[in-house]
Design a protein around this motif. Structure first.
Motif, short mmCIF file in Angstrom:
data_model
loop_
_atom_site.label_atom_id
_atom_site.label_comp_id
_atom_site.label_asym_id
_atom_site.label_seq_id
_atom_site.Cartn_x
_atom_site.Cartn_y
_atom_site.Cartn_z
N ALA A 389 43.30 16.44 33.67
CA ALA A 389 43.81 15.94 33.98
C ALA A 389 44.93 15.21 34.06
O ALA A 389 45.88 14.44 34.66
CB ALA A 389 43.04 15.18 35.22
N ARG A 425 46.37 8.77 41.05
CA ARG A 425 45.16 9.46 41.82
C ARG A 425 44.87 10.52 40.99
O ARG A 425 44.11 11.27 41.69
CB ARG A 425 47.01 9.72 42.48
CG ARG A 425 46.95 9.47 43.65
CD ARG A 425 48.07 9.51 45.11
NE ARG A 425 49.45 9.64 44.23
CZ ARG A 425 50.69 8.81 44.00
NH1 ARG A 425 50.00 8.25 44.17
NH2 ARG A 425 51.67 9.22 43.49
N ARG A 426 45.51 10.88 39.66
CA ARG A 426 44.87 12.26 39.15
C ARG A 426 43.73 11.93 38.73
O ARG A 426 42.72 13.05 38.38
CB ARG A 426 45.61 12.57 37.81
CG ARG A 426 47.65 13.72 38.22
CD ARG A 426 47.62 14.34 37.64
NE ARG A 426 47.66 13.49 36.10
CZ ARG A 426 49.17 12.65 36.04
NH1 ARG A 426 50.05 12.42 36.96
NH2 ARG A 426 49.42 11.96 35.06
N SER A 429 40.74 11.98 41.35
CA SER A 429 40.62 13.35 42.02
C SER A 429 39.70 13.85 41.22
O SER A 429 38.79 15.06 41.36
CB SER A 429 42.30 14.12 42.08
OG SER A 429 42.94 13.73 42.99
N LEU A 432 36.31 12.61 41.43
CA LEU A 432 35.68 13.45 42.90
C LEU A 432 35.15 14.89 42.63
O LEU A 432 34.74 15.27 43.08
CB LEU A 432 36.76 13.17 44.13
CG LEU A 432 37.20 11.96 44.41
CD1 LEU A 432 38.10 11.64 45.33
CD2 LEU A 432 36.01 11.26 44.96
N GLY A 433 36.49 15.42 41.50
CA GLY A 433 36.21 16.95 41.70
C GLY A 433 34.38 16.46 40.97
O GLY A 433 34.19 18.36 40.84
N LEU A 445 41.22 7.75 47.09
CA LEU A 445 42.46 7.32 46.91
C LEU A 445 42.76 6.42 46.82
O LEU A 445 44.21 6.14 46.07
CB LEU A 445 43.40 8.30 47.43
CG LEU A 445 42.91 10.06 46.86
CD1 LEU A 445 43.52 11.34 47.92
CD2 LEU A 445 42.47 10.53 45.26
#
Length: 537
Positions: A389, A425-426, A429, A432-433, A445
């Motif tokens: 990311a 934010r990356r 994410s 969460l991924g 977020l």
């Protein structure tokens, strides 16, 4: 009758493990219908029932109505109620012995004629429940109990004592007492190896299990201190169940704050140390240690408590001389099968292998341990996801200390990330991924918003934003809400370490030490002393 009542109470199963324990059959002279309470008690005496190991109906029958005028009829009514002196029936069904003890305190009001026994009765009940309270409130479900002499000394202290004794003896060669003191000090040096072995064993347990298995001792000096010290130095939970005595011992300095209790009675304290233990490890000791050993061996041999490894650290060098087990078998006082309860080991590595073998199907001891010993390697997917990311990050905290060479038991990965909004934010994410979920019920977020983070710090005193894996509670990732050191400076001085082919940035020893000193907890200060040497190197 009071003594008989307490003996009957203590006859209830003392240890809970992963098997249901048969209920106690109370004599008819202690009259009160159990009304199915025995089955309920047996059901509650399972390994997971830490918060309520003894149910009220099993406790009430042992209190005889004839104990004190005014108690007459108190126990003749429905189980789970107590009639106070004012005649009012008050329900206490489902309460733990601690609650019953409080009820008895109020019922007796501490003014019973005679010896004041009611106070000791209530205290006894409170102490029976104390281990479950301490362990349950701290989320501890797996423990290893360690027993041994309070007289064992650390190697360094023993060596210093010997040097002083020899110097005194050399200065007055004709003094027999000084010569005897030098001989005794030399023996203390020889026996100090078991202090150090105990210390290493406890640290090994904490590191391999990432602190998921707690070390439990009597909280005093000697072998108890060694075990608590090893667990504490490795960052694992260190439990101390001390006892109040008129002339000795205080709680040692290595018990984790909040994981201690001071007992007044030896029987309840002994039960507390071995409560729900997965294994019992015995280090060389004297009368007290021998008494504790047979207090575990006998009910295990007779099937009153589930079998768990009994490990004699000291092997046949010590235990084979102190107790002639072969003679016991030869004279048929015990059977050869009874010896299968015991593991004789000479090193902390052998002690761990004996326990791990017994629990080969338990993740805390077997499969998970094989991957956890690699430390931060279990977080490799996190490192890979953040790199993919394009999120700059630096490892801090316990795992960073491990990278610098100090064993630590820590299931948390502490990260300082680039808090630039797009990068943050990356990062969120990416986590969460991986299936990770935030522990606080907020939009994850929102972490990327600097104003939101400021509010978390000011209103909730939040230091880290935690993600965990619902499928593996061991996996926890903490993101600092505010960098403890300016990120660009932290990143520039960080070191790159290899984790399974992935380059991971770890905070420098100097920056880590700075953060540890600021935190100020005992473990952090020990880490800081270690990191000071690393930084100098």
């Amino acid at each position: 009758m009071r003594r008989a009542a307490l003996l009957l109470l203590f006859a209830l199963p003392a240890y809970a493990n992963n098997k249901t324990v048969a209920p106690v059959q109370l004599p008819a002279t202690v009259a009160m219908p159990l009304a199915g309470a025995a089955a309920a008690t047996a059901a509650s005496l399972t390994r997971g029932a830490l918060a309520n190991p003894l149910s009220l109906p099993a406790v009430l029958p042992v209190v005889n109505p004839s104990v004190r005028p005014g108690l007459s009829g108190a126990l003749g009514a429905t189980a789970g109620t107590i009639r106070y002196a004012d005649g009012i029936m008050r329900p206490v069904a489902g309460a733990t012995p601690l609650a019953v003890a409080g009820a008895l305190d109020r019922m007796y009001d501490g003014k019973a004629a005679g010896t004041g026994a009611p106070e000791s009765h209530a205290r006894f009940l409170r102490e029976l429940d104390a281990p479950a309270e301490v362990l349950g409130q701290n989320g501890i479900t797996r423990t290893i109990a360690i027993y041994g002499s309070a007289r064992l000394l650390p190697a360094e202290a023993a060596a210093g004592k010997l040097a002083a004794a020899r110097a005194a003896s050399a200065a007055d060669r004709g003094n027999r007492e000084l010569r005897s003191a030098a001989v005794a000090a030399a023996e203390d040096v020889r026996m100090s190896k078991w202090y150090e072995a105990t210390r290493r064993f406890a640290a090994r347990v904490s590191v391999i299990t990432l602190g998921m298995v707690a070390i439990v001792t009597g909280g005093g000096p000697g072998a108890m201190e060694a075990a608590n010290r090893g667990a504490s130095e490795a960052g694992g939970p260190s439990v101390g169940f001390n006892i109040r005595l008129p002339h000795e011992q205080g709680l040692n300095d290595y018990v984790t704050p909040g994981l201690s209790y001071e007992f007044h009675e030896f029987p309840t304290r002994k039960r507390g140390i071995g409560y729900a233990a997965d294994a019992h490890v015995f280090v060389p000791g004297g009368f007290g240690t021998l008494e504790e050993l047979f207090s575990v061996l006998t009910p295990m041999q007779t099937g009153l408590i589930p079998r768990a490894p009994i490990v004699l650290l000291g092997g046949r060098e010590y235990w084979g001389k102190v107790i002639n087990f072969r003679e016991l078998v030869k004279t048929r006082m015990i059977s050869p099968a009874d010896m299968k309860l015991i593991y004789f080991v000479d090193t902390e590595e052998e002690a761990w292998r004996a326990i791990a073998k017994h629990y080969a199907d338990q993740p805390e001891y077997a499969g998970a341990a094989k991957r956890r010993h690699e430390g931060a390697g279990i977080f490799q997917p996190v490192f890979q996801a953040l790199q993919q990311a394009r999120v700059r990050h630096v490892v801090v905290g316990g795992h960073a200390v491990r990278f610098h060479g100090m064993p630590r038991a820590t299931p948390d990965l502490d990260l300082v990330i680039d808090l630039e909004p797009a990068a943050a934010r990356r990062a969120i994410s990416a986590l969460l991924g991986l299936g990770l979920k935030p522990r606080v019920p907020v939009d994850p977020l929102s972490f990327a918003d600097s104003e939101t983070r400021r509010q978390w710090i000011e209103e909730k005193n939040m230091m880290v934003f935690t993600f965990s894996d619902p499928k593996d509670p061991l996996l926890s990732v903490d993101l600092f809400v505010k960098a403890p050191i300016p990120f660009e400076e932290l990143f520039a001085r960080s070191e790159v370490h290899d984790v399974g082919g992935t380059g991971v940035r770890v905070a420098s020893a100097g920056h880590l030490r700075q953060m540890k000193l600021k935190a100020g907890r005992p473990q952090d200060l020990r880490d800081a002393r270690f990191l000071a040497d690393v930084a100098e190197d």
